[in-house]
Motif scaffolding. Sequence first.
Motif, PDB file in Angstrom:
ATOM      1  N   GLU A 128      14.028  26.428 -19.165  1.00 12.37           N
ATOM      2  CA  GLU A 128      12.801  26.614 -18.366  1.00 12.37           C
ATOM      3  C   GLU A 128      12.860  25.771 -17.089  1.00 12.37           C
ATOM      4  O   GLU A 128      12.495  26.239 -16.013  1.00 12.37           O
ATOM      5  N   ARG A 129      13.321  24.483 -17.253  1.00  8.71           N
ATOM      6  CA  ARG A 129      13.453  23.615 -16.076  1.00  8.71           C
ATOM      7  C   ARG A 129      14.456  24.190 -15.080  1.00  8.71           C
ATOM      8  O   ARG A 129      14.223  24.194 -13.868  1.00  8.71           O
ATOM      9  N   LEU A 130      15.600  24.711 -15.579  1.00 13.01           N
ATOM     10  CA  LEU A 130      16.605  25.294 -14.704  1.00 13.01           C
ATOM     11  C   LEU A 130      16.058  26.531 -13.970  1.00 13.01           C
ATOM     12  O   LEU A 130      16.334  26.733 -12.790  1.00 13.01           O
ATOM     13  N   GLU A 131      15.250  27.332 -14.682  1.00 15.12           N
ATOM     14  CA  GLU A 131      14.648  28.508 -14.042  1.00 15.12           C
ATOM     15  C   GLU A 131      13.687  28.090 -12.932  1.00 15.12           C
ATOM     16  O   GLU A 131      13.670  28.688 -11.858  1.00 15.12           O
ATOM     17  N   GLN A 132      12.900  27.058 -13.177  1.00 14.82           N
ATOM     18  CA  GLN A 132      11.976  26.565 -12.160  1.00 14.82           C
ATOM     19  C   GLN A 132      12.750  26.048 -10.939  1.00 14.82           C
ATOM     20  O   GLN A 132      12.385  26.310  -9.800  1.00 14.82           O
ATOM     21  N   GLN A 133      13.841  25.278 -11.215  1.00 12.71           N
ATOM     22  CA  GLN A 133      14.659  24.775 -10.116  1.00 12.71           C
ATOM     23  C   GLN A 133      15.284  25.930  -9.327  1.00 12.71           C
ATOM     24  O   GLN A 133      15.351  25.891  -8.093  1.00 12.71           O
ATOM     25  N   LEU A 134      15.756  26.957 -10.072  1.00 13.50           N
ATOM     26  CA  LEU A 134      16.343  28.126  -9.432  1.00 13.50           C
ATOM     27  C   LEU A 134      15.319  28.816  -8.521  1.00 13.50           C
ATOM     28  O   LEU A 134      15.635  29.182  -7.387  1.00 13.50           O
ATOM     29  N   GLN A 135      14.092  28.944  -8.993  1.00 14.77           N
ATOM     30  CA  GLN A 135      13.034  29.554  -8.170  1.00 14.77           C
ATOM     31  C   GLN A 135      12.756  28.705  -6.929  1.00 14.77           C
ATOM     32  O   GLN A 135      12.580  29.233  -5.830  1.00 14.77           O
ATOM     33  N   GLN A 136      12.729  27.372  -7.106  1.00 16.18           N
ATOM     34  CA  GLN A 136      12.487  26.488  -5.961  1.00 16.18           C
ATOM     35  C   GLN A 136      13.626  26.604  -4.947  1.00 16.18           C
ATOM     36  O   GLN A 136      13.385  26.672  -3.731  1.00 16.18           O
ATOM     37  N   LEU A 137      14.867  26.645  -5.452  1.00 12.66           N
ATOM     38  CA  LEU A 137      16.015  26.772  -4.550  1.00 12.66           C
ATOM     39  C   LEU A 137      15.990  28.109  -3.812  1.00 12.66           C
ATOM     40  O   LEU A 137      16.292  28.166  -2.616  1.00 12.66           O
ATOM     41  N   GLN A 138      15.626  29.166  -4.519  1.00 11.80           N
ATOM     42  CA  GLN A 138      15.535  30.484  -3.870  1.00 11.80           C
ATOM     43  C   GLN A 138      14.479  30.470  -2.782  1.00 11.80           C
ATOM     44  O   GLN A 138      14.689  31.018  -1.707  1.00 11.80           O
ATOM     45  N   THR A 139      13.349  29.821  -3.045  1.00 10.10           N
ATOM     46  CA  THR A 139      12.294  29.703  -2.028  1.00 10.10           C
ATOM     47  C   THR A 139      12.805  28.917  -0.825  1.00 10.10           C
ATOM     48  O   THR A 139      12.561  29.298   0.332  1.00 10.10           O
TER      49      THR A 139
END
Length: 182
Positions: A128-139
């Motif tokens: 879940e943390r990695l998915e959140q980080q991935l979303q932040q990086l994509q943004t």
Amino acid sequence: GQFQQLKDELDYKQQQLQSAAATGEALKAELSARRAELERIDTLGGKIASELETLRTRVDTMQSEVGTFSNVEAAKAAKEAARQDLEKQRAVLTAKYDAIKSELADQSWQQQAKETQLRENPSWPAIERLEQQLQQLQTQIDNAESYIREHEEKANYRPMVQQVADLIDTINATNIRMLAAA
């Protein structure tokens, strides 16, 4: 005598003449009355012919309506057949709807079971943390690309690149001539 006889005969003839004139006048009056009566009869005949035509038209209309009324049973039968077809279609569609609804409920239950199983997995919080980080990086990537596009449009350095290349060519040509002259 003879004068008296002629006078009597003249009076008699005048009376006959007056009687004939009166009879003629009476006959003229009678003729005029008969002509007026004949005109009324002709007018009445025209009215009767017109009324007969109107009645024929009404009879034709009524006969066509009778034909329509005789077709009412056929129309009712067709309507009933169409209603039965629609009822059959409704039953088929209702069965399909129920089957799809049941399948959807089953898939929803399976999805919830998988999500529950995932959440119970010990590595789920890290994922879940990695998915959140991935979303932040994509943004951040999207923002950076937008910033770059915006500043490229403002800078518009491409014409300057050509000018610099032309200037370098000119300087090189001048240097070559100076070296050749020395």
